[in-house]
Scaffold this motif. Structure first.
Motif, mmCIF file in Angstrom:
data_model
loop_
_atom_site.group_PDB
_atom_site.id
_atom_site.type_symbol
_atom_site.label_atom_id
_atom_site.label_comp_id
_atom_site.label_asym_id
_atom_site.label_seq_id
_atom_site.Cartn_x
_atom_site.Cartn_y
_atom_site.Cartn_z
ATOM 1 N N THR A 74 0.834 -1.198 0.000
ATOM 2 C CA THR A 74 0.000 0.000 0.000
ATOM 3 C C THR A 74 0.873 1.256 0.000
ATOM 4 O O THR A 74 2.033 1.210 0.436
ATOM 5 N N PRO A 75 0.362 2.390 -0.480
ATOM 6 C CA PRO A 75 1.175 3.615 -0.531
ATOM 7 C C PRO A 75 1.750 4.022 0.818
ATOM 8 O O PRO A 75 2.824 4.621 0.881
ATOM 9 N N LYS A 76 1.009 3.728 1.897
ATOM 10 C CA LYS A 76 1.534 3.907 3.254
ATOM 11 C C LYS A 76 1.607 2.536 3.913
ATOM 12 O O LYS A 76 0.654 1.754 3.862
ATOM 13 N N PHE A 77 2.756 2.258 4.531
ATOM 14 C CA PHE A 77 3.006 0.943 5.117
ATOM 15 C C PHE A 77 3.122 1.113 6.624
ATOM 16 O O PHE A 77 3.978 1.851 7.110
ATOM 17 N N LEU A 109 11.081 -1.791 1.461
ATOM 18 C CA LEU A 109 9.981 -1.174 0.725
ATOM 19 C C LEU A 109 10.480 -0.590 -0.593
ATOM 20 O O LEU A 109 11.570 -0.009 -0.646
ATOM 21 N N PRO A 110 9.696 -0.699 -1.659
ATOM 22 C CA PRO A 110 10.115 -0.152 -2.947
ATOM 23 C C PRO A 110 9.954 1.359 -3.022
ATOM 24 O O PRO A 110 9.390 1.992 -2.122
ATOM 25 N N ARG A 111 10.437 1.912 -4.093
ATOM 26 C CA ARG A 111 10.408 3.356 -4.338
ATOM 27 C C ARG A 111 9.000 3.926 -4.148
ATOM 28 O O ARG A 111 8.014 3.369 -4.613
ATOM 29 N N GLY A 112 8.923 5.053 -3.419
ATOM 30 C CA GLY A 112 7.680 5.805 -3.303
ATOM 31 C C GLY A 112 6.766 5.405 -2.168
ATOM 32 O O GLY A 112 5.794 6.112 -1.890
ATOM 33 N N ILE A 113 7.047 4.302 -1.474
ATOM 34 C CA ILE A 113 6.191 3.866 -0.371
ATOM 35 C C ILE A 113 6.602 4.600 0.907
ATOM 36 O O ILE A 113 7.785 4.688 1.238
ATOM 37 N N VAL A 114 5.613 5.117 1.619
ATOM 38 C CA VAL A 114 5.846 5.850 2.861
ATOM 39 C C VAL A 114 5.690 4.897 4.044
ATOM 40 O O VAL A 114 4.681 4.194 4.162
ATOM 41 N N LEU A 115 6.684 4.868 4.900
ATOM 42 C CA LEU A 115 6.652 4.027 6.097
ATOM 43 C C LEU A 115 6.147 4.846 7.282
ATOM 44 O O LEU A 115 6.606 5.965 7.508
#
Length: 286
Positions: A74-77, A109-115
């Protein structure tokens, strides 16, 4: 740093899991991350700093073959997602026959994912764990009363989750980190190799903290300080946190004071790392 007598991991095993599937990663980045992190974690000079936290003992570090995990990210993890995935990967055999009590699953996490250092909206803890969940929420990093995330300087974190495996309670350790570039994560290195170098430095930080203070999550869950391993006297964090905080306490000081590409001692070229705290010299060291 003070030894609070909690568990440490002398002979560390780790596995790199690249989330998001092969299409989310450049094969060259995965190769570089896997090789550089393995080299840094087994380099005798670098690990001599970590060895001081194991007086009279020899420490080792072993990397398992990497895994590409095809699950959608998901875009936010969030923290509960990291724990659920670490459990799933363990039950699916990502550690092989290695002892989970001595191993760390790296969730990359891949590029662009916010933790996010927090739990996803609507998450409810299992019945009977509400009190420990409340303690965990209070212990999370907060910025303006909101959970900190990787757009605010968070690069990663490590933790643990309890898994029922063959009728036994097993503690599974994990580390999770972002693909740091731009305003996401801790993007110290730049240029063509900068992003993958940032990933290596982040996980070098997390793995060395996970081995010297693996049960910090349980210390919070159970309100039991005896679970803590090596932790700073002033409550300023673990062996990777102190060097960053020391830089941040000096106005205009660059993080390149502690994030460096260093020469390896075994003829394996160079590796990007973050300096760890040395009790011997009372300062960051390599």
């Amino acid at each position: 740093m003070t030894d609070h007598k909690g568990k440490k991991i002398k002979d560390l095993v780790f596995v790199n899991c690249f989330l998001g599937g092969a299409e989310a990663w450049a094969s060259s980045d995965m190769k570089n991350i896997d090789e550089a992190l393995s080299a840094a974690m087994s380099d005798s000079e670098l690990q001599s700093v970590i060895a001081q936290y194991y007086p009279g003992q020899k420490i080792t570090s072993t990397k398992l073959p990497p895994h590409v995990v095809a699950d959608n990210v998901t875009p936010k993890f969030f923290k509960n997602q990291a724990e659920a995935l670490a459990e799933e990967l363990f039950l699916n055999g990502v550690l092989g026959k290695k002892d989970p009590g001595q191993s760390v699953i790296n969730l990359m996490l891949p590029r662009g994912i916010v933790l996010v250092d927090g739990f996803s909206p609507g998450f409810h803890p299992p019945p009977g764990t509400e009190e420990e969940h409340g303690r965990r929420k209070r212990a999370l990093i907060k910025i303006d009363d909101d959970a900190a995330d990787s757009t605010q300087g968070l690069g990663g974190y490590h933790g643990s989750v309890h898994v029922n495996h063959n009728g036994e309670d097993v503690t599974v350790y994990y580390a999770v980190g972002v693909f740091s570039e731009g305003n996401n994560g801790i993007a110290v290195f730049d240029g063509e190799n900068g992003a993958w170098q940032n990933v290596v430095a982040t996980f070098y930080h997390e793995l060395n903290e996970a081995r010297t203070d693996p049960d910090v999550e349980d210390a919070v869950r159970l309100n039991d300080d005896s679970k803590i391993g090596w932790y700073s006297d002033g409550g300023n964090g673990e062996i990777g946190d102190l060097p960053i905080k020391e830089v941040e306490s000096t106005p205009n000081a660059p993080l390149t004071q502690v994030f460096k590409v260093v020469q390896l001692t075994q003829g394996n070229g160079t590796a990007p790392i973050q300096l760890m705290w040395s009790n011997k010299v009372h300062a960051p060291a390599q």
